[in-house]
Write an enzyme that holds these catalytic residues in place. Structure first.
Site, PDB file in Angstrom:
ATOM      1  N   PRO A   1     -38.279  32.760  29.546  1.00 53.12           N
ATOM      2  CA  PRO A   1     -39.017  31.773  30.351  1.00 53.12           C
ATOM      3  C   PRO A   1     -39.241  30.451  29.630  1.00 53.12           C
ATOM      4  O   PRO A   1     -39.550  29.450  30.274  1.00 53.12           O
ATOM      5  CB  PRO A   1     -40.342  32.487  30.640  1.00 53.12           C
ATOM      6  CG  PRO A   1     -40.509  33.436  29.501  1.00 53.12           C
ATOM      7  CD  PRO A   1     -39.125  33.905  29.156  1.00 53.12           C
TER       8      PRO A   1
ATOM      9  N   TYR B   1     -30.540  44.785  21.003  1.00 52.51           N
ATOM     10  CA  TYR B   1     -31.224  43.741  20.233  1.00 52.51           C
ATOM     11  C   TYR B   1     -31.267  44.207  18.777  1.00 52.51           C
ATOM     12  O   TYR B   1     -32.055  45.071  18.417  1.00 52.51           O
ATOM     13  CB  TYR B   1     -32.645  43.494  20.738  1.00 52.51           C
ATOM     14  CG  TYR B   1     -32.745  42.931  22.144  1.00 52.51           C
ATOM     15  CD1 TYR B   1     -31.657  42.319  22.766  1.00 52.51           C
ATOM     16  CD2 TYR B   1     -33.939  42.995  22.845  1.00 52.51           C
ATOM     17  CE1 TYR B   1     -31.767  41.797  24.050  1.00 52.51           C
ATOM     18  CE2 TYR B   1     -34.052  42.466  24.123  1.00 52.51           C
ATOM     19  CZ  TYR B   1     -32.961  41.881  24.723  1.00 52.51           C
ATOM     20  OH  TYR B   1     -33.078  41.367  25.996  1.00 52.51           O
TER      21      TYR B   1
HETATM   22  N1  LIG Z   1     -32.203  40.621  30.836  1.00 49.93           N
HETATM   23  C1  LIG Z   1     -31.585  39.742  30.099  1.00 49.93           C
HETATM   24  O1  LIG Z   1     -30.413  39.540  30.232  1.00 49.93           O
HETATM   25  C2  LIG Z   1     -32.332  38.950  29.077  1.00 49.93           C
HETATM   26  C3  LIG Z   1     -31.735  37.824  28.482  1.00 49.93           C
HETATM   27  C4  LIG Z   1     -32.482  37.084  27.562  1.00 49.93           C
HETATM   28  C5  LIG Z   1     -33.779  37.476  27.263  1.00 49.93           C
HETATM   29  N2  LIG Z   1     -34.324  38.580  27.846  1.00 49.93           N
HETATM   30  C6  LIG Z   1     -35.707  38.990  27.576  1.00 49.93           C
HETATM   31  O2  LIG Z   1     -36.543  37.843  27.694  1.00 49.93           O
HETATM   32  C7  LIG Z   1     -37.342  37.760  26.519  1.00 49.93           C
HETATM   33  C8  LIG Z   1     -37.693  36.330  26.237  1.00 49.93           C
HETATM   34  O3  LIG Z   1     -36.522  35.580  25.983  1.00 49.93           O
HETATM   35  P1  LIG Z   1     -36.245  34.899  24.583  1.00 49.93           P
HETATM   36  O4  LIG Z   1     -37.052  35.609  23.552  1.00 49.93           O
HETATM   37  O5  LIG Z   1     -34.801  34.807  24.421  1.00 49.93           O
HETATM   38  O6  LIG Z   1     -36.735  33.402  24.805  1.00 49.93           O
HETATM   39  P2  LIG Z   1     -38.126  32.723  25.252  1.00 49.93           P
HETATM   40  O7  LIG Z   1     -39.191  33.714  25.453  1.00 49.93           O
HETATM   41  O8  LIG Z   1     -37.795  31.788  26.339  1.00 49.93           O
HETATM   42  O9  LIG Z   1     -38.434  31.840  23.962  1.00 49.93           O
HETATM   43  C9  LIG Z   1     -38.643  32.429  22.712  1.00 49.93           C
HETATM   44  C10 LIG Z   1     -38.680  31.310  21.697  1.00 49.93           C
HETATM   45  O10 LIG Z   1     -39.756  30.455  22.006  1.00 49.93           O
HETATM   46  C11 LIG Z   1     -40.639  30.368  20.909  1.00 49.93           C
HETATM   47  N3  LIG Z   1     -42.006  30.465  21.453  1.00 49.93           N
HETATM   48  C12 LIG Z   1     -42.553  31.512  22.127  1.00 49.93           C
HETATM   49  N4  LIG Z   1     -43.812  31.224  22.481  1.00 49.93           N
HETATM   50  C13 LIG Z   1     -44.058  29.966  22.044  1.00 49.93           C
HETATM   51  C14 LIG Z   1     -45.191  29.128  22.106  1.00 49.93           C
HETATM   52  N5  LIG Z   1     -46.319  29.510  22.684  1.00 49.93           N
HETATM   53  N6  LIG Z   1     -45.106  27.886  21.524  1.00 49.93           N
HETATM   54  C15 LIG Z   1     -43.977  27.497  20.911  1.00 49.93           C
HETATM   55  N7  LIG Z   1     -42.865  28.257  20.814  1.00 49.93           N
HETATM   56  C16 LIG Z   1     -42.911  29.497  21.382  1.00 49.93           C
HETATM   57  C17 LIG Z   1     -40.335  31.518  20.018  1.00 49.93           C
HETATM   58  O11 LIG Z   1     -40.527  31.150  18.672  1.00 49.93           O
HETATM   59  P3  LIG Z   1     -41.737  31.799  17.795  1.00 49.93           P
HETATM   60  O12 LIG Z   1     -41.250  33.128  17.397  1.00 49.93           O
HETATM   61  O13 LIG Z   1     -41.894  30.830  16.686  1.00 49.93           O
HETATM   62  O14 LIG Z   1     -42.936  31.850  18.694  1.00 49.93           O
HETATM   63  C18 LIG Z   1     -38.860  31.794  20.282  1.00 49.93           C
HETATM   64  O15 LIG Z   1     -38.056  30.989  19.461  1.00 49.93           O
HETATM   65  C19 LIG Z   1     -36.465  38.398  25.437  1.00 49.93           C
HETATM   66  O16 LIG Z   1     -37.217  38.743  24.308  1.00 49.93           O
HETATM   67  C20 LIG Z   1     -35.894  39.569  26.183  1.00 49.93           C
HETATM   68  O17 LIG Z   1     -36.828  40.622  26.203  1.00 49.93           O
HETATM   69  C21 LIG Z   1     -33.632  39.313  28.759  1.00 49.93           C
END
Ligand SMILES: NC(=O)c1ccc[n+]([C@@H]2O[C@H](COP(=O)([O-])OP(=O)(O)OC[C@H]3O[C@@H](n4cnc5c(N)ncnc54)[C@H](OP(=O)(O)O)[C@@H]3O)[C@@H](O)[C@H]2O)c1
Length: 281
Positions: A207, A60
């Site tokens: 999620p 990352y």
């Molecule tokens: N193992 C794997 O292959 C893999 C793949 C993908 C991701 N991951 C892990 O999963 C974690 C989460 O995935 P992700 O960060 O890609 O996506 P996510 O958690 O599904 O969504 C993050 C996005 O949602 C917004 N958000 C978060 N909380 C919110 C809320 N309460 N209200 C409105 N918008 C909100 C954030 O913007 P703001 O910053 O404006 O809140 C950001 O743009 C990653 O950080 C990583 O650690 C693992």
């Protein structure tokens, strides 16, 4: 029933809402963020607010998220689980590719140790991507070697099928699986039931579908209006409701969003709300 109970991950009790670090970087999980000091403060707020699981990866940024985690939180409180991943690397166009040669896997472990300022990585997920040079079980054998050397504590799997889980579990104890669980999906990822049977946590990555879920003018928004509960809180609570071994790891750069996400652990879904959230998708 609330989801405020703790479950055991890598030998420590963690709440059911963790924190994912992928968004602590520049756009598309590449490069430096605009305001790193604010993100350091946010990570500290997350832990002060009860987050006990930080999910990160050396790729990352690369290196950006890990360094921010260490800057904010090292030396880590005893109760915090730092989980990282190996097995993947970035492509020039911002995508991901498998990276599983034995030399590279060792380099990734050493990179994580250095950047996270740890002597031993408490929990390392093998992020499976098809097409890597090393067969699936051989990667796990290498990780077992790293474990024997004391470089990693517990071993997890990411982005795997039930068949891969079973193969891995026949070889070595698997501490957790990190797969994507989709809000509103009629059928859960079959790995969720398998991990529940095995009594290990299932970490639901991405999620909120990277925020896309919250931008559409659908039932989540309508039900948020009706209940006064934020859409993200509702979506995460729906996922937590799927199985008591599921942990969500949303990523955010906002303290307000962090609070909404953590609130999911306390939301009780009654039958009507569960049904409305499920049917609306
Ligand atoms: N193992 C794997 O292959 C893999 C793949 C993908 C991701 N991951 C892990 O999963 C974690 C989460 O995935 P992700 O960060 O890609 O996506 P996510 O958690 O599904 O969504 C993050 C996005 O949602 C917004 N958000 C978060 N909380 C919110 C809320 N309460 N209200 C409105 N918008 C909100 C954030 O913007 P703001 O910053 O404006 O809140 C950001 O743009 C990653 O950080 C990583 O650690 C693992």
């Amino acid at each position: 029933m609330t989801h405020a109970t703790m479950i055991t991950l890598a030998g420590r009790p963690v709440g059911r809402v963790g924190y994912g670090t992928m968004r602590l970087t520049g756009p598309n999980a590449l490069g430096e963020p605009d305001r790193p000091d604010e993100l350091v403060a946010l990570l500290r707020t997350a832990v002060d607010s009860g987050v006990r699981l930080i999910d990160t990866a050396g790729y990352y940024g690369p290196s950006v998220a890990n360094r921010l985690v260490a800057r904010a939180l090292a030396p880590y409180p005893e109760e915090l689980v730092i989980a990282t991943k190996i097995g993947a690397a970035r492509t020039p166009d911002g995508g991901f590719r498998p990276d599983t040669s034995p030399e590279s896997l060792r380099r990734q472990v050493e990179q994580n140790l250095r950047e996270l300022r740890l002597d031993c990585l408490p929990l390392v997920h093998f992020r499976y991507l098809p097409g890597g040079p090393t067969p699936f079980l051989d990667v796990l054998s290498l990780m077992i070697d790293f474990q024997r050397e004391g470089l990693i504590g517990e071993l997890g799997l990411s982005h795997v099928t039930v068949e891969q889980f079973d193969q891995a579990a026949a070889l070595t104890p698997v501490a957790s699986v990190e797969n994507q669980a989709r809000f509103g999906a009629a059928e859960p990822d079959p790995v969720l039931a398998r991990t529940a049977e095995a009594s290990i946590p299932y970490l639901a990555y991405r999620p909120l579908e990277n925020g896309a879920l919250l931008r559409t003018d659908g039932p989540l928004r309508r039900l948020a209006g009706e209940t006064g509960i934020a859409p993200a809180t509702l979506a995460l609570a729906w996922l937590l409701d799927r199985s008591p071994n599921l942990v969500v790891i949303p990523g955010t750069t906002s303290a307000d969003h962090l609070a909404e996400n953590l609130a999911a652990a306390d939301v009780v879904l009654d039958d009507r709300l569960r049904h409305a959230l499920t049917e609306g998708n």
